[in-house]
Write a protein that holds these residues in place. Structure first.
Motif, PDB file in Angstrom:
ATOM      1  N   GLY A  60      -1.433  -2.028  14.553  1.00 27.04           N
ATOM      2  CA  GLY A  60      -2.173  -2.994  15.555  1.00 27.04           C
ATOM      3  C   GLY A  60      -1.809  -2.406  17.119  1.00 27.04           C
ATOM      4  O   GLY A  60      -3.344  -2.198  17.586  1.00 27.04           O
ATOM      5  N   TRP A  61      -1.203  -2.081  17.058  1.00 26.03           N
ATOM      6  CA  TRP A  61      -0.809  -1.663  18.503  1.00 26.03           C
ATOM      7  C   TRP A  61      -1.562   0.000  19.007  1.00 26.03           C
ATOM      8  O   TRP A  61      -2.666  -0.043  19.700  1.00 26.03           O
ATOM      9  CB  TRP A  61       0.557  -0.982  19.347  1.00 26.03           C
ATOM     10  CG  TRP A  61       1.715  -2.217  19.526  1.00 26.03           C
ATOM     11  CD1 TRP A  61       0.811  -3.529  19.467  1.00 26.03           C
ATOM     12  CD2 TRP A  61       2.668  -2.029  19.363  1.00 26.03           C
ATOM     13  NE1 TRP A  61       1.996  -3.955  18.997  1.00 26.03           N
ATOM     14  CE2 TRP A  61       2.981  -3.010  19.253  1.00 26.03           C
ATOM     15  CE3 TRP A  61       3.456  -0.955  19.180  1.00 26.03           C
ATOM     16  CZ2 TRP A  61       5.072  -4.254  19.581  1.00 26.03           C
ATOM     17  CZ3 TRP A  61       4.706  -1.444  19.159  1.00 26.03           C
ATOM     18  CH2 TRP A  61       5.473  -2.771  19.550  1.00 26.03           C
ATOM     19  N   ILE A  62      -1.366   1.201  18.233  1.00 24.11           N
ATOM     20  CA  ILE A  62      -3.050   1.700  18.596  1.00 24.11           C
ATOM     21  C   ILE A  62      -4.297   1.503  18.273  1.00 24.11           C
ATOM     22  O   ILE A  62      -4.982   2.038  19.514  1.00 24.11           O
ATOM     23  CB  ILE A  62      -2.280   2.912  17.470  1.00 24.11           C
ATOM     24  CG1 ILE A  62      -1.542   3.567  17.059  1.00 24.11           C
ATOM     25  CG2 ILE A  62      -3.705   3.758  17.542  1.00 24.11           C
ATOM     26  CD1 ILE A  62      -1.267   4.403  16.135  1.00 24.11           C
ATOM     27  N   LEU A  68      -8.602  -0.817  24.924  1.00 21.60           N
ATOM     28  CA  LEU A  68      -8.348  -0.639  26.190  1.00 21.60           C
ATOM     29  C   LEU A  68      -8.981   0.638  27.112  1.00 21.60           C
ATOM     30  O   LEU A  68      -9.782  -0.102  28.034  1.00 21.60           O
ATOM     31  CB  LEU A  68      -6.779  -1.121  25.337  1.00 21.60           C
ATOM     32  CG  LEU A  68      -6.723  -1.046  27.380  1.00 21.60           C
ATOM     33  CD1 LEU A  68      -7.148  -2.072  27.939  1.00 21.60           C
ATOM     34  CD2 LEU A  68      -5.493  -0.843  28.076  1.00 21.60           C
ATOM     35  N   LEU A  69      -8.571   1.636  26.345  1.00 21.98           N
ATOM     36  CA  LEU A  69      -9.277   2.512  26.997  1.00 21.98           C
ATOM     37  C   LEU A  69     -11.189   2.263  26.422  1.00 21.98           C
ATOM     38  O   LEU A  69     -11.435   4.083  27.033  1.00 21.98           O
ATOM     39  CB  LEU A  69      -9.066   3.823  26.126  1.00 21.98           C
ATOM     40  CG  LEU A  69      -7.574   4.391  26.648  1.00 21.98           C
ATOM     41  CD1 LEU A  69      -6.935   5.310  26.350  1.00 21.98           C
ATOM     42  CD2 LEU A  69      -6.476   4.120  28.039  1.00 21.98           C
ATOM     43  N   GLN A  70     -11.582   2.187  25.874  1.00 21.98           N
ATOM     44  CA  GLN A  70     -13.374   1.547  25.352  1.00 21.98           C
ATOM     45  C   GLN A  70     -13.903   3.211  24.922  1.00 21.98           C
ATOM     46  O   GLN A  70     -14.804   3.734  25.492  1.00 21.98           O
ATOM     47  CB  GLN A  70     -13.719   1.837  26.439  1.00 21.98           C
ATOM     48  CG  GLN A  70     -13.324   0.198  27.583  1.00 21.98           C
ATOM     49  CD  GLN A  70     -14.517   0.000  28.433  1.00 21.98           C
ATOM     50  OE1 GLN A  70     -15.049   0.489  28.868  1.00 21.98           O
ATOM     51  NE2 GLN A  70     -14.401  -1.753  29.525  1.00 21.98           N
ATOM     52  N   ILE A  71     -13.238   3.611  23.945  1.00 20.15           N
ATOM     53  CA  ILE A  71     -13.138   4.808  23.526  1.00 20.15           C
ATOM     54  C   ILE A  71     -14.372   4.576  22.573  1.00 20.15           C
ATOM     55  O   ILE A  71     -14.918   5.867  22.337  1.00 20.15           O
ATOM     56  CB  ILE A  71     -11.762   5.495  23.490  1.00 20.15           C
ATOM     57  CG1 ILE A  71     -10.556   6.090  24.119  1.00 20.15           C
ATOM     58  CG2 ILE A  71     -12.493   6.966  21.798  1.00 20.15           C
ATOM     59  CD1 ILE A  71      -9.271   6.402  23.391  1.00 20.15           C
ATOM     60  N   LEU A  75     -17.339   6.746  22.560  1.00 24.30           N
ATOM     61  CA  LEU A  75     -17.866   7.830  21.389  1.00 24.30           C
ATOM     62  C   LEU A  75     -18.727   7.706  20.232  1.00 24.30           C
ATOM     63  O   LEU A  75     -19.818   8.455  19.425  1.00 24.30           O
ATOM     64  CB  LEU A  75     -16.609   8.508  20.501  1.00 24.30           C
ATOM     65  CG  LEU A  75     -15.937   8.969  21.550  1.00 24.30           C
ATOM     66  CD1 LEU A  75     -14.660   9.602  20.629  1.00 24.30           C
ATOM     67  CD2 LEU A  75     -16.306  10.631  22.324  1.00 24.30           C
ATOM     68  N   LYS A  76     -18.661   6.058  19.982  1.00 29.00           N
ATOM     69  CA  LYS A  76     -19.311   4.980  18.726  1.00 29.00           C
ATOM     70  C   LYS A  76     -19.389   5.926  17.877  1.00 29.00           C
ATOM     71  O   LYS A  76     -20.339   5.953  17.044  1.00 29.00           O
ATOM     72  CB  LYS A  76     -20.839   5.376  19.637  1.00 29.00           C
ATOM     73  CG  LYS A  76     -21.141   4.628  20.642  1.00 29.00           C
ATOM     74  CD  LYS A  76     -22.756   4.014  21.151  1.00 29.00           C
ATOM     75  CE  LYS A  76     -23.031   3.545  22.331  1.00 29.00           C
ATOM     76  NZ  LYS A  76     -24.026   3.107  23.270  1.00 29.00           N
ATOM     77  N   THR A  81     -13.334   3.148  14.335  1.00 28.68           N
ATOM     78  CA  THR A  81     -13.480   1.348  13.618  1.00 28.68           C
ATOM     79  C   THR A  81     -12.871   0.798  12.419  1.00 28.68           C
ATOM     80  O   THR A  81     -12.911  -0.506  11.475  1.00 28.68           O
ATOM     81  CB  THR A  81     -14.912   0.744  14.105  1.00 28.68           C
ATOM     82  OG1 THR A  81     -15.058   1.330  13.166  1.00 28.68           O
ATOM     83  CG2 THR A  81     -15.471   0.919  15.545  1.00 28.68           C
ATOM     84  N   ASP A  82     -12.501   2.228  11.765  1.00 25.99           N
ATOM     85  CA  ASP A  82     -11.821   2.076  10.644  1.00 25.99           C
ATOM     86  C   ASP A  82     -10.270   2.022  10.108  1.00 25.99           C
ATOM     87  O   ASP A  82      -9.739   2.677  11.399  1.00 25.99           O
ATOM     88  CB  ASP A  82     -11.966   3.737   9.695  1.00 25.99           C
ATOM     89  CG  ASP A  82     -11.926   3.631   8.242  1.00 25.99           C
ATOM     90  OD1 ASP A  82     -11.221   2.325   7.833  1.00 25.99           O
ATOM     91  OD2 ASP A  82     -12.722   4.185   7.575  1.00 25.99           O
TER      92      ASP A  82
END
Length: 202
Positions: A60-62, A68-71, A75-76, A81-82
């Motif tokens: 969860g932290w990762i 937070l970095l909006q990666i 990258l989309k 998101t998995d």
């Protein structure tokens, strides 16, 4: 009339000699304290019991850090998101930490459990066990330049945390450690200690 003496031959001399008993060499083995290794194993087991379930929190932290970095927005990629990606990453991190502590545990057990210290006459014999076999070191405790350090004291003697370290004096500021004993109780090792420190006591 005296009978002429027969010349003795080697086989008659061998038979006529009285049986000589083999002199027993005085041996003394260091009786180690098994409590610290057992406690180390128990502590490592408790550590794993709390660490392995912690991987869900790490996952969860990762994920929150990536968000937070909006990666994911930059990258989309569906992979980002998995949830399985973060679960496997957390498992890798937790396993790495557990393995690092396991190596420390192996080193601790190797020093405090898989070593045998025996005195035999004027020699001290140390046998170290490892994954590839055993290593045996023999030397004379009266050897010039050898320093024998006895870690003792009231608390150590009660808890059985006394140690012996054997060092060769190289320079004024440098010593080479030949061997370091496991933990032991001095009151149950008086024959061993007296044989090691015989040159000091004499």
């Amino acid at each position: 009339m005296d009978r002429p003496k027969k010349e003795s031959v080697w086989w008659s001399w061998e038979i006529s000699q009285p049986e000589t008993k083999k002199r027993k060499t005085s041996k003394s083995k260091l009786k180690i304290n098994y409590i610290p290794p057992v406690l180390a194993l128990l502590l490592y087991g408790v550590f794993l019991a709390y660490l392995l379930p912690f991987r869900a929190t790490v996952s969860g932290w990762i994920f929150k850090f990536v968000e937070l970095l909006q990666i994911t927005k930059v990258l989309k990629l569906s992979l980002l998101t998995d949830k399985r990606l973060y679960d496997y990453t957390a498992l890798f991190i937790v396993s790495y930490i557990a393995f690092a502590f396991f190596l420390d545990l192996v080193r601790f057990l190797k020093k405090n459990l898989f070593q045998i210290f025996v005195t035999e006459e004027s020699r001290l014999i140390v046998t170290k066990w490892g994954f590839l076999g055993k290593e045996t070191i023999r030397w004379n405790p009266d050897q010039t330049g050898l320093q024998i350090h006895h870690k003792t004291g009231w608390i150590r003697s009660i808890l059985g945390l006394e140690k012996l370290s054997f060092r060769i004096h190289i320079t004024e500021t440098e010593n080479s450690i030949l061997a370091e004993s496991p933990y032991f109780f001095s009151r149950s090792n008086s024959p061993f200690l007296s044989s090691v420190f015989r040159s000091i006591e004499s």
